[in-house]
Structure formats: C-alpha cells, structure tokens
Design a protein around this motif. Structure first.
Motif, short mmCIF file in Angstrom:
data_model
loop_
_atom_site.label_atom_id
_atom_site.label_comp_id
_atom_site.label_asym_id
_atom_site.label_seq_id
_atom_site.Cartn_x
_atom_site.Cartn_y
_atom_site.Cartn_z
N ALA A 14 0.85 -1.20 0.00
CA ALA A 14 0.00 0.00 0.00
C ALA A 14 0.88 1.24 0.00
CB ALA A 14 -0.91 0.00 1.22
N THR A 15 0.41 2.27 -0.66
CA THR A 15 1.15 3.53 -0.69
C THR A 15 0.41 4.58 0.12
OG1 THR A 15 2.03 5.31 -2.08
CG2 THR A 15 0.07 4.18 -2.90
N ASN A 16 1.12 5.21 1.04
CA ASN A 16 0.53 6.31 1.81
C ASN A 16 0.82 7.61 1.07
OD1 ASN A 16 -0.67 7.39 4.44
ND2 ASN A 16 1.23 8.55 4.28
N THR A 17 -0.08 8.02 0.25
CA THR A 17 0.09 9.23 -0.53
C THR A 17 -1.13 10.11 -0.36
OG1 THR A 17 0.54 10.11 -2.75
CG2 THR A 17 -0.93 8.23 -2.62
N LEU A 57 -2.78 -0.97 -3.36
CA LEU A 57 -3.82 0.07 -3.24
C LEU A 57 -3.26 1.24 -2.45
CD1 LEU A 57 -6.49 -0.99 -0.56
CD2 LEU A 57 -4.21 -1.97 -0.72
N GLY A 58 -4.02 2.32 -2.40
CA GLY A 58 -3.64 3.46 -1.60
C GLY A 58 -4.14 3.32 -0.18
N ILE A 59 -3.33 3.79 0.78
CA ILE A 59 -3.74 3.83 2.19
C ILE A 59 -3.34 5.21 2.72
CG2 ILE A 59 -1.57 2.74 2.95
CD1 ILE A 59 -3.18 1.44 5.24
N HIS A 60 -4.30 6.05 3.02
CA HIS A 60 -4.01 7.43 3.36
C HIS A 60 -4.29 7.69 4.83
CE1 HIS A 60 -4.90 11.99 2.80
NE2 HIS A 60 -3.66 11.78 3.18
N PHE A 61 -3.20 7.69 5.63
CA PHE A 61 -3.30 8.07 7.04
C PHE A 61 -3.35 9.59 7.13
CE2 PHE A 61 -1.42 3.89 7.43
CZ PHE A 61 -1.86 3.40 8.64
N PHE A 62 -4.04 10.08 8.15
CA PHE A 62 -4.06 11.52 8.40
C PHE A 62 -3.09 11.85 9.52
CE2 PHE A 62 -7.23 11.55 5.39
CZ PHE A 62 -7.60 12.86 5.09
N ASN A 63 -2.54 13.04 9.45
CA ASN A 63 -1.49 13.45 10.38
C ASN A 63 -2.08 14.23 11.56
OD1 ASN A 63 1.09 13.92 11.35
ND2 ASN A 63 1.48 15.66 10.01
N PRO A 64 -1.76 13.85 12.82
CA PRO A 64 -0.84 12.78 13.23
C PRO A 64 -1.54 11.42 13.26
CG PRO A 64 -1.51 14.07 15.13
CD PRO A 64 -2.15 14.72 13.94
N PRO A 65 -0.88 10.36 12.75
CA PRO A 65 -1.54 9.06 12.57
C PRO A 65 -2.11 8.46 13.85
CG PRO A 65 0.53 9.14 11.37
CD PRO A 65 0.49 10.38 12.20
N ARG A 66 -1.47 8.71 14.98
CA ARG A 66 -2.00 8.11 16.22
C ARG A 66 -3.37 8.68 16.58
NH1 ARG A 66 0.28 9.11 22.41
NH2 ARG A 66 -1.75 8.69 23.38
N TYR A 67 -3.57 9.95 16.37
CA TYR A 67 -4.76 10.63 16.89
C TYR A 67 -5.89 10.79 15.89
CZ TYR A 67 -1.41 11.81 20.54
OH TYR A 67 -0.48 11.73 21.53
N MET A 68 -5.57 10.85 14.61
CA MET A 68 -6.60 11.08 13.60
C MET A 68 -7.31 9.77 13.27
SD MET A 68 -6.54 14.28 13.26
CE MET A 68 -7.63 14.49 11.86
N ALA A 69 -8.62 9.75 13.42
CA ALA A 69 -9.37 8.51 13.24
C ALA A 69 -9.42 8.06 11.79
CB ALA A 69 -10.80 8.70 13.75
N LEU A 72 -8.90 4.28 2.12
CA LEU A 72 -8.37 3.22 1.28
C LEU A 72 -8.78 3.50 -0.16
CD1 LEU A 72 -9.05 -0.03 3.36
CD2 LEU A 72 -6.95 1.33 3.22
N ILE A 73 -7.80 3.41 -1.07
CA ILE A 73 -8.06 3.77 -2.46
C ILE A 73 -7.63 2.61 -3.37
CG2 ILE A 73 -7.75 5.52 -4.26
CD1 ILE A 73 -6.45 6.32 -0.79
N PRO A 74 -8.56 1.73 -3.72
CA PRO A 74 -8.22 0.64 -4.63
C PRO A 74 -8.13 1.12 -6.07
CG PRO A 74 -10.53 0.52 -4.03
CD PRO A 74 -9.96 1.69 -3.27
N THR A 75 -7.47 0.33 -6.91
CA THR A 75 -7.43 0.61 -8.35
C THR A 75 -8.26 -0.46 -9.06
OG1 THR A 75 -5.54 -0.79 -8.93
CG2 THR A 75 -5.05 1.39 -8.01
N GLU A 76 -8.34 -0.35 -10.35
CA GLU A 76 -9.09 -1.35 -11.13
C GLU A 76 -8.45 -2.73 -11.03
OE1 GLU A 76 -8.25 -1.18 -15.56
OE2 GLU A 76 -7.62 0.85 -14.96
#
Length: 799
Positions: free
Chosen positions: A119-122, A143-155, A159-163
């Motif tokens: 997974a790419t965190n972009t 697939l894409g995996i997008h954590f929000f900053n700061p990762p510990r606290y942001m719920a 997830l961004i799948p492709t075809e």
C-alpha cells in the motif's frame, strides 16, 4: 471471523509520516520494521535511527510511551531487504515523486511475499499511475492507504483501490486497519486529494476567498469557524499552521493541477497571504510563526498588507454567537437573513460547503455518507455538510443555495445536481446513504469486523441503533441506565454530564451490581458518548456542604468507598469499559473493577489536587494496596518493609500529588492505573464488545473475587521522607503552601498514617484516613477557592 494475519508490517520511508505510522503500529502491538536509505556517513541505519529518536520528542506524542521506540526494528534498503519476506503488509511512505516510487517498487518486488499487501501512503499522486509501474504480480495486491497526520490521533483512514486491486485485498486491509490499528475507514475513488482533503482543503480555500471578500481578521475567522460552528477548535488558519503552510501549499497545488475540471477550480488560486508567508519562511507551527505566532503569552496575527504581525484576539460578535447556538433550521435562516458581516460570512462558507459537496459527490465518493464521515474523522467536524443540510431542512436550504448561485453570490456558477431537487428530504435514510453514480441508497459496509462494534458510528438520518434505547432495560432513572444486550451481562451506563459520579450514580451502580450478582454473568460499566467518567460531581455536593460543611459530606464519601469495595469483591466479574477521560472518581471506579478494557486513547489519573482535595473514593487505598502486592512476590510482608515499599509507592505518590494523567492507555498502565492483565483496544467502538467477552470468559472460567487481606503499610518513616521532598519543592517555589498541605495528606494515607513500617491495616482503615483528610480539606478556604474556580470557569486555580 476470518482475518488477515499480519505477522509484521514494513514501513518504507522514515520521514514525518512514515515514522509516525510505525510508531502507531507499535502502540497497537503490531511488529514493525522501518526502512529508509542507507546513510552516507556513519551507521547505515543512521537516517532511521534519527527518525526514531525524534519520535520521543514530538508533540503530540506519537508513541504511547517514549521507551516503546525501541520496538521499532530499524532497516535500510541496502542491507535488510530480506526482512520484507516476513512482512504481510508493506506501507510505502516516501516523498511524492512517482519516479522515486517506481525505483523503490522495482527494488523491493523480489522480496515481497506472495500474500503480502503493498500500500502507498500518498495524499496527492494517482494510485492507478503507481499501479501501472508495478510488476504485474503485485498489482492485484496494491492500493492506496491514506493516514491523516498525526496518525496516532486522527481517526480517518482512506483506502483507495485501483481497477487491478482484488476486492478481498481491500476487505482484508479494512478489517486490519479497523480492529488492529483502530482506524475509521472510508473507501475513496482515485481522484485528486481523494475525499477528505478534496472537500476539506477546497473548503479552506473557499473560506480564504470569503475572507478576502469580507476583510475579516484571521482571529475573528477562527473564532467563527471553530467550536462555534461545530468544527475542530483549531478552526481554519490555526489548522493551516498546524498542518504546515508548505504542506498546505503542496496539497493546494495538487488540487489546482489535478482537478482542472472541478467547477470551483477558479477559486483554488493559492492565497496571496499564504505565498507571502512561505516566501518569508514562516511555515506555521514548525517554524513557530505562520498566520499566527506567539510572543510570550501574547498571540499575534499576520497582516498580509504590511507583512508584519499585529495584535490578535478578535472574537465573533455576540449577536452572531447567539445565532450559532440555535437549532439548525433557525440558525441557517438567521445567518442568511442577518445583515451582520460575521453572519453573512458564516452563511457564505456554509453555502459553499453545501454547494461543493453536492457538485463533487458523484465524482469523488460512492455515497454522501463518505463525505460526511471524512469531514468528521479527518477534520474534526461534529457534522458533515450533508448532515447539517439535511437537519436544517433539505428542500429549503437547497432553494437558498440555488438562489445564491443564480444571483452570482456563490464562488462557482455550477448548478446543483438534478437529484438535489427530486423531491427528497435528504441523502441519509434508514435504507442507506445516497450514491448518485448508482442512483440508489447504499447501506454501510458490513464486513465481519464490524460485528465487534455494537454501536458503530453512523450519520444523522440513518436511524442507527443507539445505546440509549438498545437492548433490554433492567432499571433506569435520571442518573443511570442498567440494561443488557444478551441477558447474560448487565451494562451500567452513567447518564450525568461528563458521566460524573454523584450519590445517585453511586446508588445506581450499587443496584447494577446487585442485579448482576443475582442472576447474570457480570457487570460492565460503559457509556457510549463522552468520557468514561470525569470524576466526582462536585456540584451535587454543594447543598449538603453549605448546610453542614465537610462533615456533611462524609456519609456520601463512605457510600462511594463502600461501593468501590463491593465492586472489587463482587461475586461476579466486573469490567470497566473505558475510553476518553477517566479522572478522579472515574479512575477510582476503574481501578476497583476486576478488569479494565481501555481504548488506546484513554486518559487516566487522580486529579483531585486541582480542586484542592485528595482522592476520596478509595484511590489512595488502591495505590497503597498495589504497592504491597508488587512487593509481596519479591520480598514478602515480613521484616523491614518500609524502605522496600517506598520504591513502589513513590511513583503512585508523585502521580496523585502532581495530578499526573496517563496520556494513553499504555502510559496509564505505567502509572499503575491499568495492570498487565487489562486489555487495550485500538478502536474505541470495540471496547464494549471486548468488555462483555472478558466478563463472560472470566465467569465461565470460574471467577472468584480476590480474598480480603490486610495490607502492610510503609508507616511514619516513609511519610517523613515523602514530606521532606515536598518541603524542598515548596521552599523552591515549585508548589504552594496549600499544595504542600494536600500532598502531605496524600502521603499520610499512602503510608498508613502515624504507624510503624510494616503495620498491617485494612482497606477500610485507609478509607477512613481518606475521608478524614477529604472532609477537612473541604472546610479549608484555599480548597473552596479552587472548587469554586473550577465550577465557574472549568480551569484550575493555583493558590
């Protein structure tokens, strides 16, 4: 429930996000290896080592406890690629350069095991573009995996799948991210900035435009667009400072370049003030100045016209503040009709939010629910734009927005979609949320992992189950609800504000315990909304205190203490299901249960010093007992135990005397408020499920309460040692005379009073000492100042 078995996670890239993602995985007890380039000088892992050391210094803390940084395995791409073979999830988090990512993917591909997910965190690049440069055998597991900053606290986690992505891969990663990592997941289309940043950053840019139109100061704007509007307290410009103005500019550029067909693209020009600040090197919080800066205790704001900082502190007009407290329909009507500049500004940004969400929904998200969740979980809003629109009256608000578009007041000429006017009353229904691409209402995704969330978060209008009415009620009054979901375990839900503990709550809890002992397998103390418990209800004590002083409170204190002991020595397992604050009496309630199940973000402590009191519900007796229990395996209770007990008592004494609060469930365990057998749960919505399961398992295992025993106490010599340290702090000006007096009372209880070291005492004896000091302190004018200050302002008084 089948699950994706993750033995270890690799994080590629030890930058700000990569290192903090690794830290959060460690918090969740997920083994992790953190990679980066080999250092050009010194040890090859030097880049990663520096990043891991920096984790210990960051605020807010990415780690539950700083020493857990040692659990992050350090690696570099030159020496350690073989370690990838044992990783079932690989999260790439390097810089936003497609060519760099392609080079890295080629390098790691031979070492990725056949079942691993990559997974790419972009936050900005196209996931499909990245998939296209991958070796073919990896595309279906990428697939894409997008954590929000700061990762510990942001719920929020997107997830961004492709075809190419296999559906089961997305399901597996959603389940793991939810239960093992504690995230709230939405799935996004592969569009610029995905959902949360697309809507959130667009909203900030549209707000910038309205600020330029209105001429309001950043201070007034932030006061209007923070808590008063049901949004994060950091509001607009403070949020930009926290995110980093350079990061903000990058996300804006991605939106400008990637969303050229966006009907609002003309309003996405980088604000001149932002450009000026970046040119000056003022990047927000990281450089200690951005839109705002702090000089001593004074907050200043940037003036784009002069390039200088000037006074801040402007507030919303009282008239508009009152409007913002009205129910949704009245609020929006009053804002739109008011001629006050502040009201016109707020209406404009709300109208823009409704307009933008409606015209972009079909292209960026499957359902309206995804946009509302994105704003809640990613930007701290109490409601998403569609929820507020629906609550305020869908048809009326739609007409108002249309009228503004037609009159040229909106920031885009794009009309609202036809489905807005098809006779509907909103986008959220019991059937599901509106999906314009599918032309139907779509229910929430029901993966097996969500069976662990009895009261899963949902949106206004969905008629989702509520803990306030769910299950079977066994007893209910104004203070408490006793109920059961399965006729096996009693659940006690405190109903007071902040779930504070009054005499009525104590009576209700006592009734709940009696019911559980009479015919159930256990008692779980849990409440759906708000904290576990913010402590004793001081307000409820005031009438009795005003009539009879401190002595009049003694019966209430004894009632509470007696309940705590009955909880500890109950014939059925008792479980505290905790999340949020567990302070003062809430902490005491938790530590007397047979077991604690705590969400990761549970903050536990004995904080009574702040109101001039000592813990009065058995908290100090608990610390004294725990010290004896910790001593016993290594030393026994015979002989000279005072000195040995001192070592175990010292940390508990400091925690209570300094009102230390564990800043995570992990740190709360370090302070002794949670113990090794307790369970820490990453996702707050799973706490009730786990607590009930624990109670049943304990019952089925033949649970018996611990035997009552006398407690060896440290005595007068250790009390004198503790007091001598307090004298040094008082004389050095670190604590006041009243702090010294309160802390001396704490030391007296913890050491058993004026007795010899090793004297055996009962918990009731220690409770009596607690009550004596608690009631005496209530009569002290200094304590009364602190209590009244807290009740009137919510802030501690130092005297």
């Amino acid at each position: 429930m089948s699950r994706f078995n993750v033995r270890k996670v690799a994080v590629l890239g030890a930058g700000v996000m990569g290192a903090q993602i690794a830290a959060h995985l460690v918090n969740c007890k997920v083994p992790v290896v953190l990679f980066d380039l080999p250092a050009k000088e010194g040890p090859k892992n030097g880049i990663v080592t520096k990043a891991v050391e920096n984790l210990k210094k960051l605020k807010p803390a990415p780690l539950g406890v700083a020493e857990d940084a040692a659990l992050i395995q350090q690696a570099n791409y030159e020496e350690h690629l073989e370690a990838l073979r044992g990783c079932d999830l690989i999260i790439e988090a390097i810089a936003e350069r497609l060519d760099w990512k392609e080079d890295l993917y080629k390098k790691i591909a031979p070492f990725v095991n056949d079942n691993a997910i990559l997974a790419t965190n972009t936050s900005g690049l196209s996931i499909t573009a990245m998939a296209n440069v991958l070796p073919e055998q990896l595309r279906s597991r990428f697939l894409g995996i997008h954590f929000f900053n700061p990762p510990r606290y942001m719920a929020l986690l997107e997830l961004i799948p492709t075809e190419y992505t296999k559906p089961e891969v997305v399901d597996q990663l959603e389940a793991f991210s939810t239960s093992a990592v504690g995230k709230s997941v939405i799935r996004a289309y592969d569009t610029p900035n995905f959902i949360a940043n697309r809507v959130g950053v667009a909203g900030m840019l549209l707000t910038f435009r309205e600020v330029e139109r209105s001429g309001l100061g950043y201070d007034v704007v932030d006061d209007l667009t923070g808590k008063k509007l049901g949004r994060a307290s950091s509001a607009t410009f403070r949020t930009a400072d926290v995110v980093g103005l350079d990061t903000m500019a990058h996300v804006i550029k991605t939106l400008q370049n990637g969303a050229k067909d966006d009907p609002f693209n003309g309003a996405f020009e980088t604000p001149a003030a932002l450009t000026t600040l970046i040119e000056k090197g003022f990047l927000g919080q990281k450089t200690k100045q951005g839109f705002f800066k702090k000089e001593g205790k004074t907050i200043l704001q940037f003036n784009a016209a002069t390039g200088e900082y000037g006074a801040a502190g402007g507030k919303a007009d009282d008239e508009v503040s009152k409007i913002l407290k009205k129910p949704a329909a009245e609020r929006l009507k009053a804002l739109r009709e008011s001629s006050h500049p502040h009201a016109q500004f707020v209406w404009a940004i709300l109208r823009n939010a409704f307009h933008y969400a409606a015209v972009t929904l079909e292209s960026i998200a499957e359902t309206a629910r995804d946009i509302d969740f994105a704003m809640r979980w990613g930007f701290g809003a109490k409601q998403g734009p569609f929820e507020l629109w629906q609550e305020a009256g869908w048809k009326q608000v739609a007409e108002w927005v249309k009228a503004d578009i037609d009159a040229g007041k909106a920031l885009s000429k794009a009309p609202l979609p036809a489905w807005v006017f098809d006779g509907r009353d909103g986008v959220h229904t019991a059937e599901g949320s509106w999906a314009p691409k599918l032309g139907k209402y779509v229910p929430v995704r029901n993966l097996p992992v969500y069976e662990r969330q009895y009261f899963r978060e949902n949106v206004l209008g969905s008629n989702a189950p509520s803990a306030a009415t769910a299950g079977k009620t066994l007893f209910e009054d104004a203070a408490i609800r006793l109920w059961t979901l399965d006729d096996e375990v009693v659940i006690a839900s405190i109903k007071s504000k902040m779930h504070t503990i009054s005499a009525e709550v104590t009576s209700g809890l006592t009734k709940g315990l009696e019911l559980a002992e009479a015919g159930y397998k256990g008692l779980v103390i849990w409440s759906q909304d708000g904290p576990f418990s913010a402590g004793a209800d001081l307000q409820s004590m005031m009438p009795a205190f005003m009539q009879g002083g401190g002595k009049a409170i003694a019966p209430f204190e004894k009632q509470l203490q007696d309940f705590m002991l009955s909880l500890r020595y109950a014939n059925v397992p008792t479980v505290a299901a905790m999340h949020g604050l567990a302070l003062g009496g809430g902490c005491e309630l938790a530590v007397h249960a047979a077991k604690r199940v705590a969400a990761m973000e549970t903050y536990v402590g004995l904080v009574e010093v702040g109101v001039g009191l000592i813990p009065g519900g058995g908290g100090l007796a608990y610390l004294a007992r725990r010290a004896a229990e910790l001593l016993e395996p290594s030393k026994g209770v015979s002989g000279q135990v005072g000195g040995e007990l001192m070592g175990f008592l010292k940390e508990g004494f400091q925690a209570a005397a300094m009102a230390k609060v564990g800043t995570s469930a992990i740190e709360s365990r370090k302070f002794g408020y949670l113990i090794d057998g307790d369970v820490i749960v990453p996702h707050k919505d799973e706490v009730l499920h786990v607590a009930i399961a624990q109670a049943k398992a304990m019952f089925e295992s033949g649970y018996r309460a611990p035997a009552k025993k006398l407690i060896p106490v440290a005595g007068r010599s250790v009390k004198a040692t503790l007091q001598s340290s307090l004298i040094n702090m008082r004389d050095g000006g670190f604590i006041s005379q009243h702090d010294y007096y309160i802390s001396s009372c704490i030391a007296d209880v913890l050491t058993g009073g004026d007795v010899d070291a090793g004297t055996l005492v009962s918990e009731e004896y220690l409770h009596a000492l607690e009550r004596k000091h608690f009631c005496t302190l209530l009569d002290n004018p200094k304590t009364q100042e602190r209590i009244m200050g807290m009740l009137s302002t919510g802030k501690p008084v130092r005297n």
